[in-house]
Scaffold this motif. Structure first.
Motif, PDB file in Angstrom:
ATOM      1  N   GLU A   1     -18.106  -5.652  -3.185  1.00 17.82           N
ATOM      2  CA  GLU A   1     -16.388  -5.451  -4.023  1.00 17.82           C
ATOM      3  C   GLU A   1     -15.641  -5.203  -3.428  1.00 17.82           C
ATOM      4  N   PHE A   2     -15.238  -5.325  -1.494  1.00 20.34           N
ATOM      5  CA  PHE A   2     -13.957  -4.614  -0.412  1.00 20.34           C
ATOM      6  C   PHE A   2     -13.743  -6.211   0.784  1.00 20.34           C
ATOM      7  N   LYS A   3     -15.213  -6.439  -0.148  1.00 21.01           N
ATOM      8  CA  LYS A   3     -14.816  -8.301   0.855  1.00 21.01           C
ATOM      9  C   LYS A   3     -13.963  -8.983   0.601  1.00 21.01           C
ATOM     10  N   GLU A   4     -13.334  -9.218  -0.572  1.00 18.71           N
ATOM     11  CA  GLU A   4     -12.102 -10.468  -0.859  1.00 18.71           C
ATOM     12  C   GLU A   4     -10.904  -8.956  -0.254  1.00 18.71           C
ATOM     13  N   LYS A   5     -10.804  -8.192  -0.584  1.00 20.36           N
ATOM     14  CA  LYS A   5      -9.655  -7.697   0.608  1.00 20.36           C
ATOM     15  C   LYS A   5      -9.569  -7.589   2.144  1.00 20.36           C
ATOM     16  N   LEU A   6     -10.900  -7.050   2.467  1.00 24.14           N
ATOM     17  CA  LEU A   6     -11.018  -6.944   4.200  1.00 24.14           C
ATOM     18  C   LEU A   6     -11.284  -8.242   4.812  1.00 24.14           C
ATOM     19  N   ILE A   7     -11.700  -9.095   4.130  1.00 25.06           N
ATOM     20  CA  ILE A   7     -12.172 -10.857   4.751  1.00 25.06           C
ATOM     21  C   ILE A   7     -11.007 -11.490   4.811  1.00 25.06           C
ATOM     22  N   GLN A   8      -9.216 -11.305   5.187  1.00 26.66           N
ATOM     23  CA  GLN A   8      -8.459 -11.572   5.514  1.00 26.66           C
ATOM     24  C   GLN A   8      -7.953 -11.987   7.377  1.00 26.66           C
ATOM     25  N   ASP A   9      -7.592 -12.909   7.313  1.00 21.69           N
ATOM     26  CA  ASP A   9      -6.980 -13.004   8.603  1.00 21.69           C
ATOM     27  C   ASP A   9      -5.436 -12.720   8.507  1.00 21.69           C
ATOM     28  N   VAL A  10      -5.240 -11.065   9.319  1.00 27.74           N
ATOM     29  CA  VAL A  10      -4.320 -10.494   8.927  1.00 27.74           C
ATOM     30  C   VAL A  10      -3.162 -10.575  10.322  1.00 27.74           C
ATOM     31  N   GLY A  11      -2.264  -9.695  11.224  1.00 27.52           N
ATOM     32  CA  GLY A  11      -1.623  -9.434  12.200  1.00 27.52           C
ATOM     33  C   GLY A  11      -0.862  -8.189  11.434  1.00 27.52           C
ATOM     34  N   LEU A  12      -0.557  -7.196  12.694  1.00 27.32           N
ATOM     35  CA  LEU A  12       0.077  -6.542  12.677  1.00 27.32           C
ATOM     36  C   LEU A  12       0.905  -6.228  14.244  1.00 27.32           C
ATOM     37  N   ILE A  13       1.715  -6.405  14.271  1.00 29.58           N
ATOM     38  CA  ILE A  13       3.185  -5.931  15.747  1.00 29.58           C
ATOM     39  C   ILE A  13       3.408  -5.192  15.812  1.00 29.58           C
ATOM     40  N   ASP A  14       3.580  -4.058  17.080  1.00 34.91           N
ATOM     41  CA  ASP A  14       4.050  -2.345  17.038  1.00 34.91           C
ATOM     42  C   ASP A  14       3.849  -1.587  15.027  1.00 34.91           C
ATOM     43  N   ASP A  15       3.124  -1.744  14.556  1.00 39.25           N
ATOM     44  CA  ASP A  15       2.686  -1.095  12.669  1.00 39.25           C
ATOM     45  C   ASP A  15       3.952  -1.340  12.920  1.00 39.25           C
ATOM     46  N   GLU A  16       5.316  -2.321  12.917  1.00 41.57           N
ATOM     47  CA  GLU A  16       6.578  -3.096  12.160  1.00 41.57           C
ATOM     48  C   GLU A  16       6.647  -4.705  11.592  1.00 41.57           C
ATOM     49  N   ILE A  17       5.373  -5.054  12.021  1.00 43.59           N
ATOM     50  CA  ILE A  17       5.862  -6.811  11.775  1.00 43.59           C
ATOM     51  C   ILE A  17       4.451  -7.390  11.668  1.00 43.59           C
TER      52      ILE A  17
END
Length: 313
Positions: free
Chosen positions: A231-247
């Protein structure tokens, strides 16, 4: 409506010419020995009226073409003004290099001119997206440059996931340059944490790229996809990034081939919801992440020892 009027006028004058010529031949057939006023009428019908009609037709066509050219020139002036503004404004925007290349003079400017209104509309759309803190790239092979431009604004820390095919993505020349860029950021004092999603049964396919990332200084964490509840795979298995918690960076990925099809960047107050969504993903991943030892039963140093000599220098 103006085009229809022009068309109606053209056919009306053409019909006048045809009827006039028809009338002239009709008079000749009915009276072969034409003289005097009758001869004048025939000449007028066969020659004068058709010529005058078609000259008038030509005049209207040329007149309209002049109007069309005049309209295009007005549009071109608007485009030139808009482009001049863009050229001065884009260098001040946070992601300049992504869009500046689109403003370069094209060798097929005449073709582009034909689509000037469309281009004008697209630039307006791009500017609107930029003003709301949203940028994107639809061309997959430009992914690396796009992400590098965003990474360049990092002050302290970058979080990133990797769900792509470890061979088709990480072993291409662009990825090598991308990794060198990552290495440069780390040497300048930035921290990069990368979470690799491992497909069950294919763990060994990731060893090379894990060794490379460790060698250049990336802090590597492993996410075994089988450990994630369905039930969490679609939400968590993603290609994402976070820069300084701002971008935030998000990518659309073809999950069958594990290839990136689109990448987007999000920043500013207008995009705080998307940024928080990416933050939540990393918060969840931190609860299920594993170390190199837990998955491969070896230390990071042992894994690094298998990296190509090139990355050790």
């Amino acid at each position: 409506m103006k085009k229809k009027i022009l068309l109606y006028r053209f056919f009306a004058l053409l019909l006048v010419s045809i009827l006039s010529i028809g009338f002239g031949f009709f008079r000749i057939l009915n009276n072969p020995n034409i003289v005097g006023k009758e001869l004048f009428l025939v000449i007028f019908s066969l020659i004068v009226i058709p010529i005058v009609s078609q000259i008038t037709n030509l005049f209207f066509i040329i007149f309209r073409f002049d109007k069309i050219v005049e309209s295009f020139n007005e549009v071109k002036k608007e485009i030139d003004i808009s482009l001049d503004k863009l050229k001065t404004q884009f260098p001040q925007i946070i992601f300049p290099q992504i869009y500046l290349t689109r403003l370069e003079v094209n060798s097929k400017s005449l073709v582009l001119f034909s689509f000037s209104k469309l281009l004008h509309k697209k630039y307006e759309t791009d500017l609107n997206d930029l003003s709301q803190g949203h940028i994107y790239e639809y061309i997959p092979f430009k992914y690396h440059e796009f992400v590098k431009n965003i990474f360049s604004h990092c002050n302290t820390k970058i979080l990133a996931t990797s769900i792509v095919n470890p061979k088709s993505f990480w072993q291409q020349p662009k990825s090598e340059d991308y990794l060198q860029y990552n290495q440069g950021l780390i040497k300048s004092g930035k921290e990069i944490r990368r979470y690799f999603f491992l497909i069950s049964g294919k763990e060994n396919e990731y060893k090379d790229i894990l060794a490379t990332n460790l060698t250049i200084g990336v802090k590597v964490f492993l996410i075994c996809e089988n450990d994630i509840p369905d039930e969490f795979k679609e939400k968590l298995i993603q290609d994402v990034g976070l820069i300084d918690d701002e971008i935030a960076i998000t990518s659309e990925v073809n999950m069958k081939t594990r290839t990136i099809t689109k990448v987007e960047g999000w920043m500013g107050q207008d995009q705080i919801e998307k940024i928080n969504e990416v933050k939540e993903i990393f918060t969840s991943l931190n609860t299920i992440k594993k170390t190199i030892f837990e998955v491969y039963n070896c230390s990071e140093e042992e894994m690094k020892a298998t990296a190509k000599t090139f990355w050790k220098n």
